[in-house]
Design a protein around this motif. Structure first.
Motif, PDB file in Angstrom:
ATOM      1  N   GLY A   1      96.017 100.414 -13.959  1.00  0.00           N
ATOM      2  CA  GLY A   1      95.474 101.761 -13.896  1.00  0.00           C
ATOM      3  C   GLY A   1      94.747 102.235 -15.140  1.00  0.00           C
ATOM      4  O   GLY A   1      94.370 103.402 -15.221  1.00  0.00           O
TER       5      GLY A   1
ATOM      6  N   GLU B   1      98.716  98.863  -4.212  1.00  0.00           N
ATOM      7  CA  GLU B   1      98.802  97.503  -3.673  1.00  0.00           C
ATOM      8  C   GLU B   1     100.039  96.768  -4.161  1.00  0.00           C
ATOM      9  O   GLU B   1     100.308  95.640  -3.742  1.00  0.00           O
ATOM     10  CB  GLU B   1      97.536  96.707  -4.066  1.00  0.00           C
TER      11      GLU B   1
ATOM     12  N   ASP C   1     105.139  92.989  -7.273  1.00  0.00           N
ATOM     13  CA  ASP C   1     105.163  93.467  -8.657  1.00  0.00           C
ATOM     14  C   ASP C   1     105.738  92.372  -9.558  1.00  0.00           C
ATOM     15  O   ASP C   1     106.894  92.013  -9.424  1.00  0.00           O
ATOM     16  CB  ASP C   1     106.062  94.715  -8.716  1.00  0.00           C
TER      17      ASP C   1
END
Ligand code: AMP
Ligand code: MG
Length: 422
Positions: free
Chosen positions: A266, A202, A217
């Motif tokens: 993550g 994303e 980002d």
């Protein structure tokens, strides 16, 4: 009544098996060590670099006895006593950089400028404001003491004396001090090379058109700028999609060239986050839950010779974990022996801050001085870990200790100003 078998999340107020902030930091600090080699550079490039060798003075500073004021150099025996007034003949004038080669006789004085070398036999300087003069002679009274207004050779620094220790980050006055010793080249520690990338399908690169469900980002930019400010050489590795092969390649590449690897995202429980799985294969990585808010999930360890920091994905959590954990570790890896510790001050809270014991919270606040000179702290409003504005509008962290519960308006809290931190 039946119960669900659920996992803990960063929304939980209390967590089983979580490390405290202090435990996580001490684990990380004990796992890292200095990763630099010395290099020689010219002094003009040395500000903010870390000194690799102690600086020992090759000279006396000052190198010669000199006058601290503009005035008249005399021999102490010429000084007047009691109610006496003495008259001395001025036989010469010496200025800085031009030593006087003659000799002084009894009853004589030499006009001298600040920094000029003291003529032979003279040991005392009378300030020019303290004499009467007719142009050829001076008259002095008895207010003077022998040896006054003279800087002795080596009075500041003696030849052979260590003036700066290795491991300090060089400041402008220290650069001046080194120059004052006549040293033009020094040995400093090489900067750390740090690879930075973001993870997530994303996450969009700047310049890409906006896409539904995607975000730009920000983490890579906040991290890279923080690392640049610290003097690191940053390798921008872009955004890596949630794809095991791409992640594996990225980690391998980064570990080849970098001393340290930073990623964000993550590392929490998320279906499409393959980072955890790939990291487990690629290196020796711990996945920690830290009893803190924001910032709970953190991965830390090594991939080959590179130290790995897997910061959380949420932008504020990235900043908080960077400054609370990564910064002290990086300072150690850079070879800083006197880490720049941000001062902790106590400030009075201007509002209630809700909190449960069992984790450390790093709220973002605005520190100000009251009219009575006391420090006041207020939060920057909503404190969600995705709300980067809560940090960009702040000038300090409000650090609320692990055991503490809700802070009432008017209570004192610990505050870590950003000055000194970034
Ligand atoms: P994750 O830990 O990967 O699930 O990410 C947690 C949250 O942080 C999600 O809302 C992500 O979209 C967001 N996030 C992850 N990486 C970035 C990034 N590089 N910049 C801004 N937000 C991010
Ligand atoms: Mg993600």
């Amino acid at each position: 009544m039946s119960t669900l078998n659920v996992q803990s999340s960063c929304g939980d107020e209390n967590e089983q098996g979580a490390l405290t902030v202090d435990q996580a930091l001490s684990n990380m600090l004990s796992a890292v060590s200095e990763k630099t080699t010395p290099e020689r550079i010219h002094l003009t490039d040395a500000v903010d670099r870390i000194l690799a060798e102690a600086i020992t003075s090759p000279v006396n500073v000052p190198s010669h006895r000199n006058s601290a004021v503009d005035g008249y150099a005399v021999m102490q025996v010429e000084l007047a006593s009691g109610s006496d007034i003495k008259s001395l003949k001025v036989i010469a004038k010496v200025v800085a950089g031009h030593p006087y080669s003659g000799t002084l006789q009894k009853g004589e004085a030499i006009q001298i400028m600040t920094g000029a070398q003291m003529p032979e036999l003279t040991d005392t300087v009378i300030m020019q404001e303290h004499v009467e003069t007719d142009g050829e002679n001076i008259r002095i009274d008895s207010r003077h003491t022998s040896g006054q207004n003279v800087r002795q050779a080596g009075e500041d620094i003696k030849r052979g004396q260590t003036v700066l220790e290795a491991g300090i980050k060089l400041t402008p006055p220290q650069i001046g001090l080194i120059a004052s010793l006549g040293i033009s080249e020094i040995s400093v520690k090489t900067p750390l090379t740090i690879a930075v990338f973001s993870t997530g399908d994303e996450v969009l690169n700047l310049g890409e058109p906006p896409r539904e469900g995607c975000i730009y980002d920000s983490n890579r930019y906040s991290m890279m700028s923080a690392l640049k400010k610290l003097g690191c050489d940053v390798v921008d590795m872009g955004i890596i999609a949630d794809d095991p092969d791409k992640l594996r390649n990225a980690f391998e590449m980064a570990a080849k060239s970098a001393d340290v690897i930073f990623t964000s995202g993550g590392v929490s429980v998320g279906e499409a986050d393959y980072t955890k799985q790939v990291l487990t294969e690629a290196g020796s990585i711990n996945f920690w839950k830290v009893a803190m808010k924001p910032g709970r999930p953190i991965a830390f360890g090594s991939i080959n010779d590179a130290t790995f920091f897997g910061l959380p994905g949420n932008p504020v959590a990235v900043m908080v974990t960077f400054y609370q954990f990564a910064l002290p570790c990086l300072q150690k890896m850079m070879g800083l022996t006197t880490p720049l510790i941000a001062p902790n001050i106590k400030a009075q809270c201007t509002e209630q801050i809700r909190k449960l014991p069992g984790r450390t919270e790093f709220q973002r606040g605005v520190l100000s001085l009251s009219e009575t000179g006391d420090w006041l702290i207020s939060t920057t409003g909503r404190q969600g870990s995705g709300i980067l504005r809560s940090m960009s509008e702040a000038n300090a962290f409000i650090t609320i200790e692990h055991e503490r519960s809700t802070v009432q308006k008017g209570e004192l809290v610990n505050v870590q100003p950003f000055i000194g931190l970034f």
